[in-house]
Design a protein around this motif. Structure first.
Motif, PDB file in Angstrom:
ATOM      1  N   ALA A 276       2.636   3.238   0.071  1.00 28.41           N
ATOM      2  CA  ALA A 276       1.370   3.664   0.391  1.00 28.41           C
ATOM      3  C   ALA A 276       0.052   3.506  -0.434  1.00 28.41           C
ATOM      4  N   GLN A 277       0.578   3.803  -1.705  1.00 27.81           N
ATOM      5  CA  GLN A 277      -0.714   4.540  -1.664  1.00 27.81           C
ATOM      6  C   GLN A 277      -1.027   3.298  -3.157  1.00 27.81           C
ATOM      7  N   PRO A 278      -0.855   2.353  -3.338  1.00 28.52           N
ATOM      8  CA  PRO A 278      -0.774   1.390  -4.185  1.00 28.52           C
ATOM      9  C   PRO A 278      -1.615   0.144  -3.450  1.00 28.52           C
ATOM     10  N   LEU A 279      -1.187   0.340  -2.478  1.00 29.78           N
ATOM     11  CA  LEU A 279      -1.371  -1.052  -0.991  1.00 29.78           C
ATOM     12  C   LEU A 279      -2.731  -0.151  -0.534  1.00 29.78           C
ATOM     13  N   SER A 280      -2.846   0.899  -0.532  1.00 27.37           N
ATOM     14  CA  SER A 280      -4.557   1.189   0.464  1.00 27.37           C
ATOM     15  C   SER A 280      -5.466   1.300  -0.757  1.00 27.37           C
ATOM     16  N   GLY A 281      -4.998   1.659  -2.055  1.00 26.95           N
ATOM     17  CA  GLY A 281      -5.662   1.409  -3.178  1.00 26.95           C
ATOM     18  C   GLY A 281      -6.483  -0.505  -3.112  1.00 26.95           C
TER      19      GLY A 281
END
Length: 336
Positions: A276-281
């Protein structure tokens, strides 16, 4: 060691601090796995659901108070002192859990019934990976998507606050989200009864979708009070959803391997955050917070759909699964 390294080494040696942090995390006491493996041994039915809900609520309270405590120690003393306080609390918590378990007689692993009868069902050669159980694997996927969705929203809201020049606004919304989670957990724990996992996660997804419609680029300007209201109401489904998901893992997993089962859950939740972190970023940089939060809502929908494919095992089936770890699927019984 981390504090000493930061104090002694030059700034260009920061990879050493990263390595120390990584090695320290490998020695982290598996408190969550051990405690969650104990709850099914203490209670059944609605009471067990309440215990898992209270645990999830307690986690929310810690997540709200922990950063505040750390920031206070950093401000009043130093960052090194804050790390020391974290180390102290972690050690005290682990020791306290061990003493409580020993005093309650929960520091031993129960033998499967088949093994007690001398059938040899507990031999290592008969054990198969829990991930080969279709129901267990899907239960782990629920945790994967659920935790990923929560962190997607956290990151997106904080980034939104920074983009508008008011970082405290995003932090305040995240805090209100946690407050809503704690309130929802307290209410559900007080009511007791069995949970409907897809419904709870579905309500969480609805709250996330509503938030996405109020953020840029979908909405240019939304009153802060409306964002706060949506965060509090949407947050009421967080702790109940996490509790219901963990409760079902404890029900599906073999009794003698529940600590391992919740270890897989911990790995799955970490994996969900890592996704989720890199995708959301990336979505925040290329499109905006509305789409990033919408991605979190989509992950919550996936968690609800996967949860809907699972079925609650009947009591007899649960006993059978507890006696042998080579069951291929326990996908019978009433719907979650």
């Amino acid at each position: 060691m981390l504090v000493a390294a930061v104090a002694v080494l030059p700034g260009r040696a920061w990879p050493v601090a990263v390595l120390i942090s990584f090695l320290t995390s490998l020695a982290m006491p598996p408190i969550s796995q051990i405690s969650r493996a104990m709850w099914p041994r203490l209670a059944e039915g609605g009471t067990r659901e309440s215990i898992f809900t209270l645990e999830a609520t307690g986690n929310e309270i810690v997540e709200m108070g922990g950063p505040v405590l750390s920031a206070g120690v950093v401000t009043l003393v130093s960052p090194g002192a804050a790390v020391g306080v974290c180390a102290f609390l972690g050690a005290v918590g682990a020791v306290a859990l061990g003493l409580v378990m020993k005093g309650a007689g929960l520091d031993t692993t129960p033998r499967p019934a088949a093994a007690a009868a001398g059938s040899g069902a507990d031999k290592p050669a008969r054990q198969r990976s829990l991930l080969r159980d279709a129901a267990f694997t899907r239960a782990v996927l629920v945790s994967f998507f659920l935790m990923g969705s929560l962190f997607a929203v956290n990151l997106s809201v904080v980034a939104w606050g920074r983009n508008i020049g008011h970082a405290e606004a995003g932090a305040g919304l995240v805090a209100l989200w946690s407050v809503g989670s704690a309130l929802g957990g307290v209410v559900i724990a007080g009511r007791g009864g069995r949970s409907h996992v897809p419904l709870r996660i579905g309500l969480l997804a609805v709250g996330m979708a509503a938030l996405a419609l109020l953020l840029p680029p979908v909405a240019g300007s939304t009153p802060y009070w409306l964002l706060a209201l949506v965060m509090v109401l949407g947050g009421t489904a967080i702790a109940p959803s996490l509790a219901a998901s963990n409760s079902r893992v404890g029900q599906v997993a073999p009794e003698a391997r529940r600590a391992e089962a919740f270890g897989w859950v911990a790995a799955a939740t970490t994996g969900g955050v890592a996704l989720a972190q890199p995708l959301s970023g990336w979505l925040l940089d290329t499109v905006g917070p509305a789409v990033a939060v919408g991605c979190g809502a989509a992950m919550a929908c996936l968690a609800a759909i996967v949860a809907g494919t699972l079925r609650r095992p009947k009591s007899a089936e649960v006993s059978a699964v507890s006696e042998a770890s080579d069951v291929s699927d326990v996908d019978t019984g009433a719907q979650w």
